[in-house]
Design a protein around this motif. Sequence first.
Motif, PDB file in Angstrom:
ATOM      1  N   GLN A 106       0.787  -1.236   0.015  1.00 28.90           N
ATOM      2  CA  GLN A 106       0.036   0.132   0.060  1.00 28.90           C
ATOM      3  C   GLN A 106       0.873   1.032  -0.050  1.00 28.90           C
ATOM      4  N   GLU A 109       2.222   1.864  -3.250  1.00 31.13           N
ATOM      5  CA  GLU A 109       1.205   2.246  -4.212  1.00 31.13           C
ATOM      6  C   GLU A 109       0.814   3.773  -4.060  1.00 31.13           C
ATOM      7  N   ARG A 113       1.861   6.757  -6.990  1.00 35.52           N
ATOM      8  CA  ARG A 113       0.580   7.310  -7.733  1.00 35.52           C
ATOM      9  C   ARG A 113       1.008   8.956  -7.363  1.00 35.52           C
ATOM     10  N   ASP A 145      -6.670   1.058   3.528  1.00 34.70           N
ATOM     11  CA  ASP A 145      -7.515   0.369   2.252  1.00 34.70           C
ATOM     12  C   ASP A 145      -7.966   1.710   1.231  1.00 34.70           C
ATOM     13  N   VAL A 146      -8.643   2.542   1.987  1.00 35.56           N
ATOM     14  CA  VAL A 146      -9.249   3.791   1.210  1.00 35.56           C
ATOM     15  C   VAL A 146      -8.237   4.772   0.738  1.00 35.56           C
ATOM     16  N   SER A 148      -5.015   4.099   0.155  1.00 37.87           N
ATOM     17  CA  SER A 148      -4.091   3.500  -1.022  1.00 37.87           C
ATOM     18  C   SER A 148      -4.800   3.389  -2.217  1.00 37.87           C
ATOM     19  N   SER A 149      -6.403   3.406  -2.160  1.00 39.43           N
ATOM     20  CA  SER A 149      -7.069   3.129  -3.492  1.00 39.43           C
ATOM     21  C   SER A 149      -7.120   4.393  -4.334  1.00 39.43           C
ATOM     22  N   ASP A 150      -7.108   5.455  -3.466  1.00 37.37           N
ATOM     23  CA  ASP A 150      -6.981   6.998  -4.293  1.00 37.37           C
ATOM     24  C   ASP A 150      -6.282   7.827  -3.387  1.00 37.37           C
ATOM     25  N   LYS A 184     -13.988   2.322  -0.990  1.00 36.76           N
ATOM     26  CA  LYS A 184     -13.032   1.338  -1.368  1.00 36.76           C
ATOM     27  C   LYS A 184     -13.154   1.018  -2.773  1.00 36.76           C
ATOM     28  N   LEU A 185     -14.472   1.320  -3.254  1.00 38.92           N
ATOM     29  CA  LEU A 185     -14.801   1.114  -4.648  1.00 38.92           C
ATOM     30  C   LEU A 185     -14.452   2.421  -5.370  1.00 38.92           C
ATOM     31  N   CYS A 186     -14.445   3.495  -4.701  1.00 35.47           N
ATOM     32  CA  CYS A 186     -14.127   4.875  -5.430  1.00 35.47           C
ATOM     33  C   CYS A 186     -13.974   5.993  -4.176  1.00 35.47           C
ATOM     34  N   GLY A 187     -12.529   5.899  -4.034  1.00 33.57           N
ATOM     35  CA  GLY A 187     -12.081   6.712  -2.946  1.00 33.57           C
ATOM     36  C   GLY A 187     -12.443   8.280  -3.482  1.00 33.57           C
TER      37      GLY A 187
END
Length: 382
Positions: A106, A109, A113, A145-146, A148-150, A184-187
């Motif tokens: 994470q 990542e 980014r 999690d959130v 690192s997703s965005d 988690k799907l769309c931070g």
Amino acid sequence: MNKRLISLSFSLRSSVQLHRPPLYHSISILFYSSSKPKRSKFNSVSKDGRSKSTPKVAVAEYLINQHQFSPEAALKASSSYAFLKNTAETDSVLSFLKESGFSKTQLEEVVKRIPSILRANLDTTIKPKIKIFQDSGFSDSDIADVISSDPWILWQSADNRLGPAILALKNILGSNAGVLKVLKLCGWYLKYDLEKTVIPNIEVLKSLGISSSQIVKYICHFPRFYLHTQENIMDFVRRVDEMGFDRKSKLFLSAIRTISSMSLETWEMKVKLFQSLGFSEKDVLVAFRRAPQVFCISEKKIKEATEMLLSSGKADIAFIVSHPELLICSVDHRLKPRLQVMENLEKKNLLRKIPSLTTICKYTDQKFAERFVIPYANELEV
């Protein structure tokens, strides 16, 4: 001490002898200054008085050696920032994120980014954002999690953006679990002012008679839909109404969302495709009202599935119009292999009752195997 010479020249004209040439006197004044040369913010001064630059550290080497980054992640980060001047600040940021529950993957990542995090200020940029999530009741692993997703979430204002957005989502979804599922799907949802986008659109949909449970479900599955302007939402509703869609239908929201996912030109291209395959304009509208989601799949898939069904002899245009959801099935992984199995079983008269095509295609892989493959394994091998 530096010795500076300042020459001051001035003329003294005699007030009495007005007709004589002016008398000029040059006076030199020597004075001493005690000021010392200033040091540069990034330079130090050696014993001999010469300034020397603070040594720079190569980003890739630093990340690999000091924080055990993979060469790939380190090189990716170094493509934006080749060197670091203040590794102490970077150490504090990366160490804090590790202590806050970010795994090595994470952390890599995040840095890949947004390499600018290597130059971020821990106290003003990073900590306030993490605290907002903690105060909202999220665990360390959830926060990692959130973000690192965005990772761009870290560049949003804690008080003016993140806090209000999390609160708005919690009010809509009812729990942290629901908020977490969406983020988690769309931070990137946290980048928007939800009070001016999502909330007004929800009110519009409720006014159309759409249930809260369905609205919440669609936020989890199709979050981008709610970021349209209210004007666009109402335009999508108008187009769906013109197609004869019943607003009381449970598929009404699906129809609106489907229309929102494509331009008018794309819609017209898909209508023309169906017509080229033998569907009338009325057939297309009926199919849309029965399964709006079919129109979200690619033109290639629509064509392949339609041709496969028609060539099988198990379906005609009227049947497909009545069961348009069949077009969503994978041709190679569901339609073709299952039709082949059923064809073999029918040829050998192994079935007492032949199930409908829709039943065959709706079964899960396991259920289909239990019903039509395993019991006839020996016969199918011959």
